[in-house]
Design a protein around this motif. Structure first.
Motif, short mmCIF file in Angstrom:
data_model
loop_
_atom_site.label_atom_id
_atom_site.label_comp_id
_atom_site.label_asym_id
_atom_site.label_seq_id
_atom_site.Cartn_x
_atom_site.Cartn_y
_atom_site.Cartn_z
N ILE A 1 -11.46 -41.85 -37.46
CA ILE A 1 -10.71 -42.87 -36.72
C ILE A 1 -11.12 -44.26 -37.20
O ILE A 1 -10.28 -45.12 -37.46
CB ILE A 1 -10.92 -42.72 -35.21
CG1 ILE A 1 -10.20 -41.48 -34.70
CG2 ILE A 1 -10.44 -43.95 -34.45
CD1 ILE A 1 -10.47 -41.13 -33.26
N THR A 2 -12.43 -44.47 -37.34
CA THR A 2 -12.93 -45.76 -37.82
C THR A 2 -12.44 -46.05 -39.23
O THR A 2 -12.00 -47.17 -39.53
CB THR A 2 -14.46 -45.78 -37.77
OG1 THR A 2 -14.89 -45.51 -36.43
CG2 THR A 2 -15.01 -47.13 -38.21
N THR B 1 -8.47 -55.90 -31.95
CA THR B 1 -8.35 -54.90 -33.01
C THR B 1 -9.72 -54.63 -33.63
O THR B 1 -10.08 -53.47 -33.87
CB THR B 1 -7.37 -55.39 -34.10
OG1 THR B 1 -6.15 -55.78 -33.47
CG2 THR B 1 -7.10 -54.30 -35.10
N ILE B 2 -10.48 -55.67 -33.88
CA ILE B 2 -11.81 -55.51 -34.45
C ILE B 2 -12.73 -54.78 -33.47
O ILE B 2 -13.48 -53.86 -33.85
CB ILE B 2 -12.40 -56.88 -34.83
CG1 ILE B 2 -11.47 -57.64 -35.78
CG2 ILE B 2 -13.78 -56.74 -35.42
CD1 ILE B 2 -11.21 -56.96 -37.09
N LEU B 3 -12.68 -55.16 -32.19
CA LEU B 3 -13.49 -54.47 -31.18
C LEU B 3 -13.09 -53.01 -31.02
O LEU B 3 -13.93 -52.15 -30.78
CB LEU B 3 -13.39 -55.20 -29.84
CG LEU B 3 -14.11 -56.55 -29.76
CD1 LEU B 3 -13.81 -57.22 -28.43
CD2 LEU B 3 -15.59 -56.39 -29.97
N ASP B 4 -11.81 -52.73 -31.17
CA ASP B 4 -11.33 -51.36 -31.10
C ASP B 4 -11.94 -50.51 -32.21
O ASP B 4 -12.38 -49.39 -31.97
CB ASP B 4 -9.80 -51.34 -31.18
CG ASP B 4 -9.23 -49.96 -31.01
OD1 ASP B 4 -9.81 -49.16 -30.25
OD2 ASP B 4 -8.21 -49.66 -31.64
N VAL B 5 -12.01 -51.06 -33.40
CA VAL B 5 -12.62 -50.33 -34.52
C VAL B 5 -14.09 -50.08 -34.27
O VAL B 5 -14.58 -48.98 -34.51
CB VAL B 5 -12.44 -51.12 -35.84
CG1 VAL B 5 -13.24 -50.51 -36.96
CG2 VAL B 5 -10.98 -51.18 -36.23
N ILE B 6 -14.77 -51.07 -33.75
CA ILE B 6 -16.21 -50.94 -33.55
C ILE B 6 -16.52 -49.96 -32.40
O ILE B 6 -17.43 -49.13 -32.52
CB ILE B 6 -16.82 -52.32 -33.27
CG1 ILE B 6 -16.70 -53.20 -34.51
CG2 ILE B 6 -18.28 -52.21 -32.84
CD1 ILE B 6 -17.03 -54.66 -34.27
N LEU B 7 -15.79 -50.04 -31.32
CA LEU B 7 -16.14 -49.29 -30.12
C LEU B 7 -15.46 -47.93 -30.01
O LEU B 7 -16.05 -47.00 -29.47
CB LEU B 7 -15.81 -50.13 -28.88
CG LEU B 7 -16.55 -51.45 -28.77
CD1 LEU B 7 -16.03 -52.25 -27.58
CD2 LEU B 7 -18.04 -51.24 -28.66
N PHE B 8 -14.26 -47.79 -30.47
CA PHE B 8 -13.51 -46.55 -30.23
C PHE B 8 -13.95 -45.42 -31.14
O PHE B 8 -14.04 -44.29 -30.73
CB PHE B 8 -12.02 -46.80 -30.38
CG PHE B 8 -11.17 -45.70 -29.82
CD1 PHE B 8 -11.01 -45.56 -28.47
CD2 PHE B 8 -10.54 -44.80 -30.66
CE1 PHE B 8 -10.22 -44.55 -27.94
CE2 PHE B 8 -9.75 -43.79 -30.15
CZ PHE B 8 -9.61 -43.66 -28.77
#
Length: 91
Positions: free
Chosen positions: A61-62, A83-90
Motif C-alpha cells: 500500500i505504501t 495525502t502525505i500523512l496517509d502514506v505514512i500512517l495507513f
C-alpha cells in the motif's frame, strides 16, 4: 491547479478528525482482509502482490501510494498534507 492555503483556525481539530477517520478506515480494511469475503479492486491488487512477492500488505500500500504521489508530482499536481500523512500512517 491554483495554490491553496491551510486555514490555521481549525487546523488541529481537522487534523484530529483526519487521524480518527484514518484509523477507522484502517481497522475496516483490516477486518475485510481478515474476514476473507473479498475486497475492493485496489485491495485485491495489493493482496495479490503481497501473496505473489511475499511483502506485507502495508508495504505494498505504501509503495503504491508513493508511486501515485510521484507520478502526480511529475504531472504537476502538488500533494496535500493529508495525502502525505496517509502514506505514512495507513501503510
Amino acid at each position: 491547479m491554483s495554490d491553496y492555503e491551510i486555514k490555521t483556525d481549525h487546523f488541529f481539530i481537522r487534523l484530529l478528525y483526519f487521524f480518527i477517520s484514518l484509523a477507522g478506515i484502517a481497522v475496516g480494511v483490516a477486518f475485510i482482509f481478515l474476514a476473507n469475503i473479498g475486497t475492493d479492486p485496489i485491495n485485491v491488487f495489493v493482496q495479490g502482490l503481497s501473496i505473489s512477492f511475499g511483502l506485507s500488505v502495508g508495504t505494498w500500500i505504501t509503495a503504491l501510494w508513493v508511486a501515485f504521489i510521484v507520478s502526480s508530482m511529475i504531472l504537476g499536481v502538488k500533494p496535500y498534507i493529508a495525502t502525505i500523512l496517509d502514506v505514512i500512517l495507513f501503510g
